[in-house]
Design a protein around this motif. Structure first.
Motif, PDB file in Angstrom:
ATOM      1  N   GLU A 178      44.811 -37.696 -16.434  1.00  0.00           N
ATOM      2  CA  GLU A 178      43.525 -37.388 -17.112  1.00  0.00           C
ATOM      3  C   GLU A 178      43.114 -35.792 -16.840  1.00  0.00           C
ATOM      4  O   GLU A 178      42.459 -35.227 -17.697  1.00  0.00           O
ATOM      5  CB  GLU A 178      42.227 -38.272 -16.794  1.00  0.00           C
ATOM      6  CG  GLU A 178      41.064 -38.049 -17.252  1.00  0.00           C
ATOM      7  CD  GLU A 178      40.848 -38.294 -18.702  1.00  0.00           C
ATOM      8  OE1 GLU A 178      39.900 -37.691 -19.398  1.00  0.00           O
ATOM      9  OE2 GLU A 178      41.778 -38.952 -19.215  1.00  0.00           O
ATOM     10  N   ALA A 179      43.564 -35.438 -15.635  1.00  0.00           N
ATOM     11  CA  ALA A 179      43.412 -34.104 -15.366  1.00  0.00           C
ATOM     12  C   ALA A 179      44.589 -33.017 -16.035  1.00  0.00           C
ATOM     13  O   ALA A 179      44.492 -31.751 -16.005  1.00  0.00           O
ATOM     14  CB  ALA A 179      43.269 -33.828 -13.982  1.00  0.00           C
ATOM     15  N   GLY A 180      45.502 -33.856 -16.682  1.00  0.00           N
ATOM     16  CA  GLY A 180      46.450 -32.991 -17.642  1.00  0.00           C
ATOM     17  C   GLY A 180      47.706 -32.873 -16.734  1.00  0.00           C
ATOM     18  O   GLY A 180      48.750 -32.181 -17.404  1.00  0.00           O
ATOM     19  N   PHE A 181      48.029 -33.519 -15.849  1.00  0.00           N
ATOM     20  CA  PHE A 181      49.218 -33.533 -15.052  1.00  0.00           C
ATOM     21  C   PHE A 181      50.137 -34.520 -15.457  1.00  0.00           C
ATOM     22  O   PHE A 181      50.017 -35.698 -15.940  1.00  0.00           O
ATOM     23  CB  PHE A 181      49.180 -33.598 -13.541  1.00  0.00           C
ATOM     24  CG  PHE A 181      48.395 -32.321 -13.074  1.00  0.00           C
ATOM     25  CD1 PHE A 181      49.158 -31.405 -12.607  1.00  0.00           C
ATOM     26  CD2 PHE A 181      47.069 -32.470 -12.744  1.00  0.00           C
ATOM     27  CE1 PHE A 181      48.461 -30.057 -12.012  1.00  0.00           C
ATOM     28  CE2 PHE A 181      46.543 -31.337 -12.257  1.00  0.00           C
ATOM     29  CZ  PHE A 181      46.975 -30.345 -11.850  1.00  0.00           C
ATOM     30  N   THR A 182      51.474 -34.119 -15.526  1.00  0.00           N
ATOM     31  CA  THR A 182      52.515 -35.177 -16.172  1.00  0.00           C
ATOM     32  C   THR A 182      53.455 -35.624 -14.792  1.00  0.00           C
ATOM     33  O   THR A 182      54.349 -36.286 -15.092  1.00  0.00           O
ATOM     34  CB  THR A 182      53.479 -34.487 -17.080  1.00  0.00           C
ATOM     35  OG1 THR A 182      54.185 -33.300 -16.547  1.00  0.00           O
ATOM     36  CG2 THR A 182      52.703 -33.896 -18.208  1.00  0.00           C
TER      37      THR A 182
ATOM     38  N   ARG B  21      45.226 -23.704 -19.254  1.00  0.00           N
ATOM     39  CA  ARG B  21      45.364 -25.033 -19.891  1.00  0.00           C
ATOM     40  C   ARG B  21      46.162 -24.571 -21.080  1.00  0.00           C
ATOM     41  O   ARG B  21      45.854 -23.558 -21.874  1.00  0.00           O
ATOM     42  CB  ARG B  21      43.956 -25.490 -20.293  1.00  0.00           C
ATOM     43  CG  ARG B  21      43.280 -25.834 -19.148  1.00  0.00           C
ATOM     44  CD  ARG B  21      44.011 -26.896 -18.395  1.00  0.00           C
ATOM     45  NE  ARG B  21      43.065 -27.545 -17.265  1.00  0.00           N
ATOM     46  CZ  ARG B  21      43.398 -28.693 -16.558  1.00  0.00           C
ATOM     47  NH1 ARG B  21      44.293 -29.477 -16.960  1.00  0.00           N
ATOM     48  NH2 ARG B  21      42.556 -28.850 -15.530  1.00  0.00           N
TER      49      ARG B  21
END
Length: 273
Positions: A30-34, A273
């Protein structure tokens, strides 16, 4: 170049710890990490029940993130323990019991890097005896990692925070890497370059990068002082990561910092981002 060009993986054993373990992978996504990494999550169990392993595996898969790094059993972290593999008796036996469990779990998720913390010096035990035990156990771990196509990482810590840990310089860590590779002939041992720990030891970080980038299998970062997010201290982390890329390192950088007095999800405002 800069942070925008770096691949970051978030360590779920120091970030998002305000959440239960099984909720952390989704929070990272959700915080943008893969990608995520972990210390061994079961500090009291080197070989947990299959149901616990399966539940964490599902949480990682359901979140759609990749597991890029996993510690072998290292005792209680955070806390006074700094590894188990060089500690005679029960602790090294627990490490050996963990090797197959950890490599099996990592392999099931396609994780290709396993970190082995060396362990503290023990009163009344000859350091040479501990080093011999460590090499024996690291050879065991390297061979197990090789069976799943993974590398074995050797990490240096820092003397102020870990005064009984013997690997507190880049040369000391790389020397162990070389010994393991010589003993196995596999060449899959690599240096874990933690820029926070090295800076706490007062090392010349550009020089460390120049000398050891080719032997580095993973990088971890936190700012200094405070072990907080980039920008909370004085380390030129963006420049150091640029230097690593210029030296040929093209792997992940693990975020292994403390979020401070805020939710972990709010500690990534430094990140483009």
């Amino acid at each position: 170049m800069g942070f925008a060009e770096q691949r970051f993986t978030v360590n779920l054993s120091i970030l998002f710890t305000e959440l239960p373990l099984l909720e952390r992978p989704a929070a990272a996504a959700e915080a943008g990490f893969t990608a995520v990494e972990l210390w061994w999550p079961w500090v009291d169990s080197p070989a947990p029940a299959r149901s616990e392993l399966d539940a964490l595996k599902r949480a990682i898969e359901d979140a759609g993130v990749r597991l890029t790094g996993l510690n072998f059993y290292a005792g209680r972290l955070p806390g006074p323990d700094r590894g188990a593999l060089s500690v005679p008796g029960e602790e090294s036996a627990r490490f050996r019991a963990n090797v197959e469990a950890a490599t099996g779990f990592a392999g099931s998720l396609g994780c290709r890097a396993l970190n082995a913390l060396y362990g503290n010096r023990v009163d009344g035990v000859d350091p040479a005896e501990q080093d011999a035990l460590a090499l024996e156990n690291l050879v065991l771990a390297a061979r197990a990692a090789d069976r799943i196509g993974a590398i074995l990482l050797i990490e240096t810590l820092n003397a102020p925070e870990s005064p009984r840990y013997p690997l507190v310089s880049a040369p000391a860590g790389v020397a162990v890497v070389d010994k393991v590779n010589e003993a196995t002939g596999l060449g899959n041992a690599r240096f874990l370059m933690d820029l926070y720990h090295l800076s706490m030891n007062g090392e010349d970080l550009p020089s460390v990068i120049e000398r050891y980038a080719a032997k580095t299998g993973h990088v971890q970062i936190a700012d200094n002082p405070g072990r907080g997010a980039p920008g909370t201290g004085s380390l030129p982390l963006e420049d150091l990561l640029d230097r690593l890329r210029e030296a040929g390192y093209d792997g992940w950088a693990g975020l292994e910092y403390k979020p401070g007095d805020r939710p972990s999800a709010e500690s990534f405002d430094w990140l483009p981002r």
